[in-house]
Design a protein around this motif. Structure first.
Motif, short mmCIF file in Angstrom:
data_model
loop_
_atom_site.label_atom_id
_atom_site.label_comp_id
_atom_site.label_asym_id
_atom_site.label_seq_id
_atom_site.Cartn_x
_atom_site.Cartn_y
_atom_site.Cartn_z
N LEU A 127 105.52 90.32 28.08
CA LEU A 127 104.49 89.31 28.30
C LEU A 127 103.27 89.59 27.42
O LEU A 127 102.64 90.64 27.55
N PRO A 128 102.93 88.69 26.49
CA PRO A 128 101.80 88.94 25.60
C PRO A 128 100.47 89.03 26.36
O PRO A 128 100.26 88.33 27.35
N THR A 129 99.61 89.91 25.91
CA THR A 129 98.26 90.03 26.46
C THR A 129 97.28 90.16 25.31
O THR A 129 97.67 90.35 24.16
N THR A 130 95.99 90.10 25.63
CA THR A 130 94.97 90.35 24.61
C THR A 130 94.73 91.83 24.41
O THR A 130 93.96 92.22 23.52
N ARG A 131 95.37 92.65 25.23
CA ARG A 131 95.16 94.11 25.14
C ARG A 131 96.18 94.79 24.24
O ARG A 131 95.86 95.77 23.57
#
Length: 304
Positions: A15-19
């Motif tokens: 799951l892509p995140t900004t972190r």
């Protein structure tokens, strides 16, 4: 020139995140680049980390989940735009052809270089690639689909010449290569000069093992025993141990247990679940079993 560096381009999970970005690593060994997995954002990370595209000749894909291979089409297209002409080889399970052939036919027509495929058996431990610098072996993993890790074994280097001794005995330049490879030197008078007087031992070869994605799998231990650096996925903490088992992933503690049993010199963990905004909890759990575990972070360069 890098002796043997590991570059972390992405260390998140599906799951892509900004972190964190999806999985990608690049080994820089004796001025050659070897990519392991190619998640989205890989080529942007190469720009940020000032990694030269033209030095990349081999890409190793652990398995056909999107967070490990969705960056491939864009990367190949960019290499074409940059005018690459030399072939590039993708090492992966046979399913890679089902994924890449239509993409190459539709989006990458007319590439000025050849895309080669080395189809490997992810269920077996085999030598899958060899060049002058390194041997690369597959490591069977335990995941929801066929998956394998990779063991990079640096080839032995030549001994170091002791310049003062070589000058003292007037060793001809044409003899230096043989001496580096272990030969003694015989002077014009017939005196045998032992190799140990002319050289110091070569730097010991290094070994790096990449193990992502996998459930807890002690079967890999004989393959990775005594590695200088082990990267092992740590998708979850112990609070999600059941979830880890259900999805065929590992907890940080399980990654540390593998490192401990394998007598690895150092451990890097990554492939963090998006649910962990603070990944320090994963390091704390791993440290209890394998002290001084390293948390993978984007942009990190780890020398071996």
């Amino acid at each position: 020139m890098a002796e043997f560096n590991l570059n972390i381009l992405g260390c998140g999970s599906a799951l892509p995140t900004t972190r964190h970005l999806p999985t990608c690593q690049i080994i820089d060994l004796r001025d050659k680049l070897y990519m392991i997995d190619c998640g989205e954002g890989t080529q942007l990370q190469m720009r940020r980390m000032r990694i030269r595209f033209n030095r990349l000749n081999h890409i190793f894909i652990s398995h056909l989940h999107g967070d490990h291979c969705f960056g491939l089409p864009g990367l190949l297209s960019t290499l074409g735009l940059l005018g690459r002409t030399g072939a590039i080889t993708i090492h992966a399970a046979k399913e890679i052809k089902n994924y890449m052939d239509p993409i190459l036919a539709v989006f990458c027509k007319g590439l000025p270089f050849e895309v080669k495929f080395n189809l490997i058996n992810p269920h077996q431990h085999n030598l899958i690639m060899e060049d002058r610098s390194v041997n690369v072996y597959s490591i069977p993993l335990k995941h929801r689909i066929a998956a394998c890790g990779f063991l990079f074994e640096e080839k032995p280097r030549e001994a170091h010449i002791i310049r003062d001794m070589v000058d003292f005995y007037k060793v001809p330049v044409k003899k230096l290569k043989d001496i580096k490879q272990g030969d003694d030197f015989v002077t014009e008078d017939g005196e045998v000069i032992p190799n140990s007087r002319l050289t110091t031992p070569a730097t010991p070869p290094k070994r790096y093992a990449y193990c992502s994605d996998t459930a807890f799998n002690p079967d890999m231990i004989p393959i990775i025993e005594n590695v200088d650096l082990l990267y092992h996925e740590a998708t979850f903490g112990e609070d999600e141990a059941l979830r880890a088992k259900e999805t065929f992933h590992s907890t940080a503690a399980q990654a540390a247990e593998i490192a401990l049993r394998a007598k690895a010199k150092r451990l890097v963990i990554g492939h963090y679940s998006a649910r962990y905004e603070n990944i320090s909890v994963l390091k704390e759990e791993a440290d209890k079993i394998f002290p001084d575990t390293i948390l993978a972070l984007e942009g990190m360069v780890i020398p071996l």
